[in-house]
Design a protein around this motif. Structure first.
Motif, PDB file in Angstrom:
ATOM      1  N   GLU A 143       0.827  -1.207   0.000  1.00 36.41           N
ATOM      2  CA  GLU A 143       0.000   0.000   0.000  1.00 36.41           C
ATOM      3  C   GLU A 143       0.862   1.259   0.000  1.00 36.41           C
ATOM      4  O   GLU A 143       0.523   2.249  -0.642  1.00 36.41           O
ATOM      5  CB  GLU A 143      -0.934  -0.003   1.210  1.00 36.41           C
ATOM      6  CG  GLU A 143      -2.064  -1.002   1.106  1.00 36.41           C
ATOM      7  CD  GLU A 143      -2.951  -0.725  -0.087  1.00 36.41           C
ATOM      8  OE1 GLU A 143      -3.662   0.296  -0.096  1.00 36.41           O
ATOM      9  OE2 GLU A 143      -2.939  -1.532  -1.037  1.00 36.41           O
ATOM     10  N   ARG A 144       1.985   1.224   0.722  1.00 31.85           N
ATOM     11  CA  ARG A 144       2.886   2.379   0.751  1.00 31.85           C
ATOM     12  C   ARG A 144       3.377   2.716  -0.663  1.00 31.85           C
ATOM     13  O   ARG A 144       3.332   3.872  -1.095  1.00 31.85           O
ATOM     14  CB  ARG A 144       4.080   2.094   1.668  1.00 31.85           C
ATOM     15  CG  ARG A 144       5.022   3.293   1.821  1.00 31.85           C
ATOM     16  CD  ARG A 144       6.286   2.879   2.575  1.00 31.85           C
ATOM     17  NE  ARG A 144       5.960   2.271   3.856  1.00 31.85           N
ATOM     18  CZ  ARG A 144       5.694   2.979   4.956  1.00 31.85           C
ATOM     19  NH1 ARG A 144       5.725   4.298   4.920  1.00 31.85           N
ATOM     20  NH2 ARG A 144       5.414   2.355   6.077  1.00 31.85           N
ATOM     21  N   ASP A 145       3.840   1.689  -1.380  1.00 31.04           N
ATOM     22  CA  ASP A 145       4.327   1.923  -2.742  1.00 31.04           C
ATOM     23  C   ASP A 145       3.213   2.431  -3.649  1.00 31.04           C
ATOM     24  O   ASP A 145       3.423   3.293  -4.502  1.00 31.04           O
ATOM     25  CB  ASP A 145       4.927   0.637  -3.311  1.00 31.04           C
ATOM     26  CG  ASP A 145       6.299   0.327  -2.732  1.00 31.04           C
ATOM     27  OD1 ASP A 145       6.817   1.175  -1.975  1.00 31.04           O
ATOM     28  OD2 ASP A 145       6.839  -0.748  -3.029  1.00 31.04           O
ATOM     29  N   LYS A 146       2.008   1.865  -3.487  1.00 35.30           N
ATOM     30  CA  LYS A 146       0.883   2.313  -4.296  1.00 35.30           C
ATOM     31  C   LYS A 146       0.596   3.793  -4.053  1.00 35.30           C
ATOM     32  O   LYS A 146       0.416   4.577  -4.995  1.00 35.30           O
ATOM     33  CB  LYS A 146      -0.361   1.488  -3.972  1.00 35.30           C
ATOM     34  CG  LYS A 146      -1.580   1.843  -4.808  1.00 35.30           C
ATOM     35  CD  LYS A 146      -2.838   1.148  -4.331  1.00 35.30           C
ATOM     36  CE  LYS A 146      -3.342   1.768  -3.053  1.00 35.30           C
ATOM     37  NZ  LYS A 146      -4.655   1.196  -2.639  1.00 35.30           N
ATOM     38  N   ILE A 147       0.574   4.189  -2.797  1.00 36.08           N
ATOM     39  CA  ILE A 147       0.299   5.584  -2.442  1.00 36.08           C
ATOM     40  C   ILE A 147       1.396   6.506  -2.961  1.00 36.08           C
ATOM     41  O   ILE A 147       1.135   7.608  -3.459  1.00 36.08           O
ATOM     42  CB  ILE A 147       0.126   5.725  -0.922  1.00 36.08           C
ATOM     43  CG1 ILE A 147      -1.166   5.019  -0.480  1.00 36.08           C
ATOM     44  CG2 ILE A 147       0.095   7.190  -0.503  1.00 36.08           C
ATOM     45  CD1 ILE A 147      -1.317   4.898   1.023  1.00 36.08           C
ATOM     46  N   ILE A 148       2.643   6.052  -2.855  1.00 35.48           N
ATOM     47  CA  ILE A 148       3.767   6.846  -3.357  1.00 35.48           C
ATOM     48  C   ILE A 148       3.622   7.093  -4.856  1.00 35.48           C
ATOM     49  O   ILE A 148       3.761   8.229  -5.330  1.00 35.48           O
ATOM     50  CB  ILE A 148       5.109   6.149  -3.059  1.00 35.48           C
ATOM     51  CG1 ILE A 148       5.423   6.217  -1.561  1.00 35.48           C
ATOM     52  CG2 ILE A 148       6.250   6.773  -3.865  1.00 35.48           C
ATOM     53  CD1 ILE A 148       6.624   5.383  -1.148  1.00 35.48           C
ATOM     54  N   VAL A 149       3.353   6.031  -5.606  1.00 37.71           N
ATOM     55  CA  VAL A 149       3.230   6.161  -7.060  1.00 37.71           C
ATOM     56  C   VAL A 149       2.087   7.112  -7.413  1.00 37.71           C
ATOM     57  O   VAL A 149       2.241   7.999  -8.260  1.00 37.71           O
ATOM     58  CB  VAL A 149       3.010   4.781  -7.717  1.00 37.71           C
ATOM     59  CG1 VAL A 149       2.632   4.935  -9.181  1.00 37.71           C
ATOM     60  CG2 VAL A 149       4.270   3.934  -7.585  1.00 37.71           C
ATOM     61  N   GLN A 150       0.947   6.959  -6.763  1.00 33.00           N
ATOM     62  CA  GLN A 150      -0.192   7.832  -7.040  1.00 33.00           C
ATOM     63  C   GLN A 150       0.123   9.283  -6.697  1.00 33.00           C
ATOM     64  O   GLN A 150      -0.189  10.200  -7.471  1.00 33.00           O
ATOM     65  CB  GLN A 150      -1.412   7.349  -6.257  1.00 33.00           C
ATOM     66  CG  GLN A 150      -1.967   6.022  -6.737  1.00 33.00           C
ATOM     67  CD  GLN A 150      -3.093   5.506  -5.859  1.00 33.00           C
ATOM     68  OE1 GLN A 150      -3.246   5.932  -4.704  1.00 33.00           O
ATOM     69  NE2 GLN A 150      -3.889   4.589  -6.390  1.00 33.00           N
ATOM     70  N   ALA A 151       0.760   9.499  -5.535  1.00 32.85           N
ATOM     71  CA  ALA A 151       1.065  10.862  -5.096  1.00 32.85           C
ATOM     72  C   ALA A 151       2.096  11.523  -6.000  1.00 32.85           C
ATOM     73  O   ALA A 151       1.972  12.708  -6.348  1.00 32.85           O
ATOM     74  CB  ALA A 151       1.571  10.835  -3.652  1.00 32.85           C
ATOM     75  N   MET A 152       3.110  10.768  -6.417  1.00 34.29           N
ATOM     76  CA  MET A 152       4.147  11.327  -7.282  1.00 34.29           C
ATOM     77  C   MET A 152       3.591  11.662  -8.667  1.00 34.29           C
ATOM     78  O   MET A 152       3.943  12.683  -9.259  1.00 34.29           O
ATOM     79  CB  MET A 152       5.302  10.335  -7.405  1.00 34.29           C
ATOM     80  CG  MET A 152       6.133  10.194  -6.141  1.00 34.29           C
ATOM     81  SD  MET A 152       7.110  11.681  -5.773  1.00 34.29           S
ATOM     82  CE  MET A 152       8.429  11.512  -6.999  1.00 34.29           C
ATOM     83  N   ARG A 153       2.722  10.801  -9.174  1.00 36.01           N
ATOM     84  CA  ARG A 153       2.099  11.106 -10.465  1.00 36.01           C
ATOM     85  C   ARG A 153       1.290  12.396 -10.367  1.00 36.01           C
ATOM     86  O   ARG A 153       1.375  13.262 -11.245  1.00 36.01           O
ATOM     87  CB  ARG A 153       1.193   9.951 -10.897  1.00 36.01           C
ATOM     88  CG  ARG A 153       1.924   8.702 -11.371  1.00 36.01           C
ATOM     89  CD  ARG A 153       0.926   7.627 -11.792  1.00 36.01           C
ATOM     90  NE  ARG A 153       1.542   6.361 -12.101  1.00 36.01           N
ATOM     91  CZ  ARG A 153       2.038   6.022 -13.295  1.00 36.01           C
ATOM     92  NH1 ARG A 153       1.987   6.877 -14.288  1.00 36.01           N
ATOM     93  NH2 ARG A 153       2.578   4.829 -13.488  1.00 36.01           N
TER      94      ARG A 153
END
Length: 323
Positions: A143-153
């Motif tokens: 979930e952390r990686d998913k949130i990071i990818v979404q936030a960075m995009r």
């Protein structure tokens, strides 16, 4: 023991496959696995790519074969590899800039999943994770990686662009077919199948047409005599456009006036009698009706272009080697 719905039970599997594949597969890397790409020193393995597209490949094998199947698989694996590379670059950029996501954000996200997907039953959530082969800690990393990818995009896609009236008009002019409804007719049809190749069905068809021309009800005649799947519906085909029937029948049908019955037409080994109940002319929605929709489409296109440029920049500034 809490009873899980099918949706809840498979939730973790779907997340594992679709939302954050890179972090999951990193835990499963096998030193003997082939390398698909290297991204700034980090490897992406062939098994990671294959696992990402496993579901799609299974569906492809049910539909395609031979060279076409291989082409579809190659295309899917290439897209999957590019997606894994992009995710890896984004996560590395996050780390490079020394950004941080507070732990409570991850906890809130996981708690929301437990609440909405498992009826707030944490034990059921943990059991489902265990059945899928993951711990809570591992899932939180996913979930952390998913949130990071979404936030960075989101942070790196500019939203200050303006869609001009000229751009809207140009899109409308180039895509009129998208906003058009084709000419349609409400059709009934009687079909007589001539399996014997004699004159009996031809004569019968002419007799039916004669009765229709002297006032017989088409729906009733179709129910009595038609030999196709619409017999019980009185030969009713509903509203159709020119692509519904083969060209021979379509040419006849779309040249009939509302209420007009066609001549008997033989196509293949069957005789057809058509009747148009009503007609709808082709229409094009005016620009004012679709302006907001076009602006949304152009805005989405602009976002995708901005994202593509940002990812291309990350690639150009890093080292990406595809094998």
């Amino acid at each position: 023991m809490a009873k899980l719905s099918i949706t809840s039970y498979w939730f973790i599997a779907i997340c594992v496959l679709a939302l954050s594949p890179a972090s999951i597969w990193a835990q499963r890397e096998d030193a003997s696995d082939g390398i698909a790409a290297v991204v700034n020193g980090a490897t992406i393995t062939l098994s990671q790519v294959r696992e990402l597209v496993a579901v799609r490949e299974k569906s492809f094998r049910d539909i395609y074969s031979g060279a076409e199947l291989q082409s579809k698989i190659k295309e899917a694996r290439t897209a999957a590899l590019n997606d894994l590379i992009d995710r890896k670059l984004i996560l590395q950029e996050f780390k490079k800039k020394e950004f941080n996501i507070p732990e409570y954000v991850i906890d809130d996200d996981v708690n929301k999943i437990i609440r909405e997907e498992f009826g707030n039953d944490r034990a059921a959530f943990v059991r489902t994770l265990k059945a899928q082969g993951y711990t809570v800690t591992q899932f939180k990393e996913i979930e952390r990686d998913k949130i990071i990818v979404q936030a960075m995009r989101a942070a790196n896609i500019k939203e200050d662009f303006v869609i001009s009236p000229k751009a809207v008009q140009s899109y409308y002019d180039k895509n009129r077919a998208v906003f058009s409804s084709p000419e349609q007719i409400k059709l009934r049809m009687i079909v007589l199948k001539d399996d014997d190749g004699g004159e009996a069905k031809s004569q019968m068809a002419e007799e039916i047409r004669g009765r229709l021309n002297t006032g017989a009800d088409f729906e009733r005649m179709a129910t009595m005599y038609s030999e196709d799947s619409t017999q019980d519906a009185g030969g009713d085909w509903g509203w159709i456009d020119k692509n519904t029937l083969n060209k021979d029948l379509s040419d006849i049908a779309f040249n009939l006036k509302a209420g007009e019955v066609s001549k008997v037409k033989k196509v293949g080994s069957s005789y057809y009698i058509l009747m148009v109940e009503a007609r709808k002319n082709a229409t094009v929605k005016p620009l004012q009706e679709v302006r907001d929709e076009i602006q949304r489409r152009l805005t989405q296109e602009e976002r995708l272009q901005n994202q593509t440029r940002w990812l291309a920049k990350l690639r150009s500034e890093g080292y990406v080697k595809v094998f």
